[in-house]
Write a protein that holds these residues in place. Structure first.
Motif, PDB file in Angstrom:
ATOM      1  N   VAL A 218     -33.814  37.364 -69.934  1.00 48.45           N
ATOM      2  CA  VAL A 218     -34.294  37.533 -69.268  1.00 48.45           C
ATOM      3  C   VAL A 218     -35.334  35.984 -69.099  1.00 48.45           C
ATOM      4  CG1 VAL A 218     -34.750  39.886 -68.978  1.00 48.45           C
ATOM      5  CG2 VAL A 218     -36.324  38.353 -70.507  1.00 48.45           C
ATOM      6  N   GLU A 219     -35.833  35.838 -67.711  1.00 49.64           N
ATOM      7  CA  GLU A 219     -37.590  34.745 -67.225  1.00 49.64           C
ATOM      8  C   GLU A 219     -38.463  35.488 -68.008  1.00 49.64           C
ATOM      9  OE1 GLU A 219     -36.131  32.943 -64.774  1.00 49.64           O
ATOM     10  OE2 GLU A 219     -35.040  31.329 -65.444  1.00 49.64           O
ATOM     11  N   GLY A 220     -39.262  34.777 -68.218  1.00 49.75           N
ATOM     12  CA  GLY A 220     -40.867  35.216 -68.228  1.00 49.75           C
ATOM     13  C   GLY A 220     -41.709  33.891 -68.459  1.00 49.75           C
ATOM     14  N   ILE A 221     -43.300  34.365 -68.626  1.00 47.91           N
ATOM     15  CA  ILE A 221     -44.539  33.516 -68.426  1.00 47.91           C
ATOM     16  C   ILE A 221     -45.125  33.350 -69.488  1.00 47.91           C
ATOM     17  CG2 ILE A 221     -46.645  33.194 -66.932  1.00 47.91           C
ATOM     18  CD1 ILE A 221     -44.074  32.722 -65.827  1.00 47.91           C
ATOM     19  N   VAL A 222     -45.413  32.680 -70.237  1.00 44.47           N
ATOM     20  CA  VAL A 222     -46.605  32.713 -71.029  1.00 44.47           C
ATOM     21  C   VAL A 222     -47.633  33.121 -70.686  1.00 44.47           C
ATOM     22  CG1 VAL A 222     -46.904  31.415 -73.520  1.00 44.47           C
ATOM     23  CG2 VAL A 222     -45.093  31.052 -72.267  1.00 44.47           C
ATOM     24  N   HIS A 254     -47.252  26.052 -85.695  1.00 45.80           N
ATOM     25  CA  HIS A 254     -48.847  26.593 -84.495  1.00 45.80           C
ATOM     26  C   HIS A 254     -47.388  26.676 -83.356  1.00 45.80           C
ATOM     27  CE1 HIS A 254     -51.698  28.441 -81.687  1.00 45.80           C
ATOM     28  NE2 HIS A 254     -51.866  28.759 -82.323  1.00 45.80           N
ATOM     29  N   PRO A 255     -47.500  28.272 -82.358  1.00 47.36           N
ATOM     30  CA  PRO A 255     -46.637  28.285 -81.141  1.00 47.36           C
ATOM     31  C   PRO A 255     -46.995  27.283 -80.114  1.00 47.36           C
ATOM     32  CG  PRO A 255     -47.954  30.352 -82.091  1.00 47.36           C
ATOM     33  CD  PRO A 255     -48.180  29.208 -82.940  1.00 47.36           C
ATOM     34  N   SER A 256     -48.025  26.012 -80.017  1.00 51.52           N
ATOM     35  CA  SER A 256     -48.873  25.942 -78.994  1.00 51.52           C
ATOM     36  C   SER A 256     -48.133  24.406 -78.972  1.00 51.52           C
ATOM     37  CB  SER A 256     -50.154  25.651 -79.098  1.00 51.52           C
ATOM     38  OG  SER A 256     -50.325  24.775 -80.611  1.00 51.52           O
ATOM     39  N   GLU A 257     -46.999  23.928 -80.003  1.00 49.38           N
ATOM     40  CA  GLU A 257     -46.117  22.970 -80.626  1.00 49.38           C
ATOM     41  C   GLU A 257     -44.935  23.393 -78.979  1.00 49.38           C
ATOM     42  OE1 GLU A 257     -45.355  22.045 -84.283  1.00 49.38           O
ATOM     43  OE2 GLU A 257     -46.966  22.763 -85.299  1.00 49.38           O
ATOM     44  N   LEU A 258     -45.048  24.394 -79.007  1.00 48.25           N
ATOM     45  CA  LEU A 258     -43.683  24.455 -78.406  1.00 48.25           C
ATOM     46  C   LEU A 258     -43.488  24.995 -76.804  1.00 48.25           C
ATOM     47  CD1 LEU A 258     -40.358  24.482 -78.308  1.00 48.25           C
ATOM     48  CD2 LEU A 258     -40.085  26.657 -79.283  1.00 48.25           C
ATOM     49  N   LEU A 259     -44.779  25.877 -77.330  1.00 48.58           N
ATOM     50  CA  LEU A 259     -45.401  26.724 -75.137  1.00 48.58           C
ATOM     51  C   LEU A 259     -46.805  26.288 -75.175  1.00 48.58           C
ATOM     52  CD1 LEU A 259     -44.200  30.028 -76.225  1.00 48.58           C
ATOM     53  CD2 LEU A 259     -42.477  28.596 -75.825  1.00 48.58           C
ATOM     54  N   SER A 260     -46.924  26.771 -74.014  1.00 50.28           N
ATOM     55  CA  SER A 260     -48.052  26.571 -72.697  1.00 50.28           C
ATOM     56  C   SER A 260     -48.317  27.356 -71.908  1.00 50.28           C
ATOM     57  CB  SER A 260     -47.945  24.584 -72.156  1.00 50.28           C
ATOM     58  OG  SER A 260     -47.530  23.580 -73.290  1.00 50.28           O
ATOM     59  N   LEU A 261     -49.175  27.748 -71.885  1.00 50.03           N
ATOM     60  CA  LEU A 261     -49.576  28.849 -71.478  1.00 50.03           C
ATOM     61  C   LEU A 261     -49.419  28.697 -69.681  1.00 50.03           C
ATOM     62  CD1 LEU A 261     -53.852  29.363 -71.787  1.00 50.03           C
ATOM     63  CD2 LEU A 261     -51.931  30.642 -72.463  1.00 50.03           C
ATOM     64  N   ASN A 262     -49.036  29.597 -68.691  1.00 50.40           N
ATOM     65  CA  ASN A 262     -48.215  29.661 -67.696  1.00 50.40           C
ATOM     66  C   ASN A 262     -46.788  28.915 -67.597  1.00 50.40           C
ATOM     67  OD1 ASN A 262     -50.361  31.386 -66.562  1.00 50.40           O
ATOM     68  ND2 ASN A 262     -51.817  29.432 -66.259  1.00 50.40           N
ATOM     69  N   GLU A 263     -45.985  28.294 -68.634  1.00 55.47           N
ATOM     70  CA  GLU A 263     -45.283  27.701 -68.864  1.00 55.47           C
ATOM     71  C   GLU A 263     -43.679  28.897 -68.981  1.00 55.47           C
ATOM     72  OE1 GLU A 263     -42.094  25.147 -71.513  1.00 55.47           O
ATOM     73  OE2 GLU A 263     -44.386  25.998 -72.365  1.00 55.47           O
ATOM     74  N   LYS A 264     -42.696  29.253 -67.987  1.00 53.65           N
ATOM     75  CA  LYS A 264     -41.817  29.675 -67.540  1.00 53.65           C
ATOM     76  C   LYS A 264     -40.835  29.331 -68.448  1.00 53.65           C
ATOM     77  CE  LYS A 264     -38.690  31.551 -64.360  1.00 53.65           C
ATOM     78  NZ  LYS A 264     -38.360  30.991 -62.679  1.00 53.65           N
TER      79      LYS A 264
END
Length: 537
Positions: A218-222, A254-264
């Motif tokens: 599935v796809e989602g938003i951070v 840390h997860p922020s190394e890979l993901l950003s807020l509101n990223e799909k």
């Protein structure tokens, strides 16, 4: 003149008649009402709700006739839809008093609506059902909602699932509400929209979970990032937890190394707990497992290149591909250096080459070696080889000698002389002395070399053979044995069974330090001892 007088009399008579009629009308107007209604209790207030008829409409007010001598006035703004009010409409009103200080019938539209709607509102409250309303305006702490003509208070915290920045944007919204608090005496009604939204959210979540399966992509938003992972909204109001360990096959601090807020992002469902409404997600599972066919990709003995990602006291971890790390143990960093800390050789972030030493696929472990990139200098050293070196350290048991850059051997005190018993090595050598030695033993697994000086010369015991006739000196008589010293330092003994003169007291026949002719019976090269007999024929 007579006619005028008659007209005046008629006017006076008519005026008196009008007064009488008005008084009669006034008295009659009360006959349709129970004069005790104003003394009734709150629960009987329904009896004070009467139907009135709209007789006139002004810019601000609606004039209503209720069957009293005076009409009542209701502000036009009290009507939910003032534009639809017209003359002739029948409107229920609450009779506060027959007449107010302005001479009008004292009536209230709001109270009548409240009393009429109370049973329905109370039933909705008790049963927990929804009731339709229209958001009218913003007030301190929330908004006012019109429930079929009755005002209710909607607290700011009950408007939506999330705080509302612009409440005015909701004015005019017609929607469902849930009554959460009631007080009849205070005419107080508190409603919530949030409860309905939460219920709808749970309902949709339950339906979504029922249709969801482990393995679905599935796809989602951070929506939120924490130290341990990230929350991904995969459906409106439905969040799943993506643990940091399921984000990448590689190392993440840390997860922020890979993901950003509101990223799909695209994720896979790894676990579902329908009872608790929890969903676990995975991202690394969308890519191939890096340890598959690891032995084929990195066979033992192959050379690999990677980045130092972590250093511990016992060694360094090197990432040779995403999700695959190998350990260079501190003992595998140098053939010759005595490495105390890995930082002496490498730092985090360094790119290094290494040799694959072993692979444990089950436990996802690879052992790497740095020193194996070059030849083992110990392989060039052979037992029996003569070497020269400098004494670097002296201990009670011997001296350490550097025979090659970074390579030391131990000269044990017992390997200095064949014949002399040395008690202190310091009596012969000091640090810095250059000496010649011979390699007597090599332990490749522990990288230890044993050296000897006495081995530079032939062991004197090797000059003797069984049957040789020699002369020696008695050094000691003890335990029914006679101990012998030869001139070249070789030692031996005559055991009791081989003594020629058998007696209870050997000292009567044999004298210490006296010379005696002997015959070699046996030679123990390992113990460096010769067995003699004085039975020489």
């Amino acid at each position: 003149m007579e006619e005028k007088r008659n007209e005046s009399v008629e006017i006076i008579i008519n005026r008196d008649l009008a007064k009488d009629q008005l008084k009669k009308l006034y008295d009659d107007s009360f006959k349709s009402y129970d004069l005790d209604i104003f003394s009734k209790k709150d629960e009987d207030e329904q009896t004070r709700v009467v139907n009135g008829r709209v007789v006139r409409i002004t810019d601000k007010d609606v004039i209503i006739e209720v069957g009293l001598k005076s009409e009542g006035v209701i502000p036009l703004s009290d009507f939910s839809e003032p534009e639809k009010v017209k003359v002739g409409d029948i409107v229920p009103v609450f009779l506060e008093a027959f007449e107010n200080e302005d001479g009008f019938a004292d009536i209230s539209l709001k109270k009548a609506q409240f009393i009429n709607l109370w049973p329905k509102i109370n039933e909705s409250y008790e049963k927990g059902t929804n009731i339709t309303g229209i958001i009218k305006k913003q007030v301190k702490g929330g908004m006012i909602v019109d429930l079929m003509g009755v005002d209710a208070f909607l607290p700011g915290s009950q408007i939506d699932l999330q705080p509302v920045d612009d409440m005015n944007s909701l004015i005019g919204l017609k929607t469902e509400f849930r009554v959460i608090k009631l007080n009849y005496k205070r005419r107080n009604i508190v409603v919530s929209r949030r409860l309905i939204l939460e219920s709808e959210k749970e309902s949709k979540k339950f339906e979504f979970l029922n249709n969801l399966k482990v393995g679905d992509i599935v796809e989602g938003i951070v929506k939120n990032i924490t130290d341990f992972g990230a929350f991904i909204e995969i459906e409106k109001g439905v969040d799943g937890l993506l643990y940091i360990t399921d984000m990448s096959w590689g190392r993440l601090v840390h997860p922020s190394e890979l993901l950003s807020l509101n990223e799909k992002v695209k994720v896979v469902i790894t676990a579902i707990n329908k009872e608790k409404g929890r969903i676990n997600l995975g991202m690394k599972q969308l890519t191939p497992y890096p340890w598959e066919n690891i032995e084929e990709k990195y066979p033992v003995g192959s050379r690999v290149k990677g980045k130092v990602v972590s250093i511990e006291d016992y060694g360094s971890f090197v990432e040779i591909e995403k999700g695959v790390e190998g350990l260079i143990h501190i003992s595998e960093m140098s053939w010759t250096q005595h490495v105390k800390k890995p930082q002496e050789i490498m730092q985090v972030g360094d790119t290094v080459e290494a040799i694959v030493l072993s692979i444990d696929k089950k436990n996802e472990r690879i052992s790497l070696g740095l020193k194996q990139l070059s030849d083992n200098p110990y392989d060039s050293i052979k037992v029996g080889q003569k070497v020269k070196g400098k004494i670097t350290k002296i201990q009670k048991f011997g001296a350490f000698v550097e025979i090659s850059p970074g390579i030391e051997g131990l000269l044990h005190i017992s390997n200095i002389s064949w014949d002399n018993k040395i008690s202190k090595i310091e009596d012969l050598y000091k640090v810095g002395d250059e000496i010649e030695c011979v390699v007597v033993n090599i332990d490749n697994s522990k990288q230890r070399i044993s050296l000897g000086i006495k081995q530079l010369q032939k062991d004197p015991i090797e000059n003797y053979s069984e049957g040789d006739i020699v002369k020696g000196k008695i050094s000691e008589i003890k335990d029914k044995s006679i101990y012998i010293n030869l001139d070249d330092g070789v030692k031996g003994l005559i055991p009791q069974r081989l003594i020629a003169k058998q007696s209870e007291n050997l000292t009567n026949d044999y004298v210490k330090d006296s010379e005696i002719e002997l015959k070699v019976v046996d030679i123990d090269l390992e113990k460096r001892r010769i067995i003699f007999t004085d039975k020489v024929e």
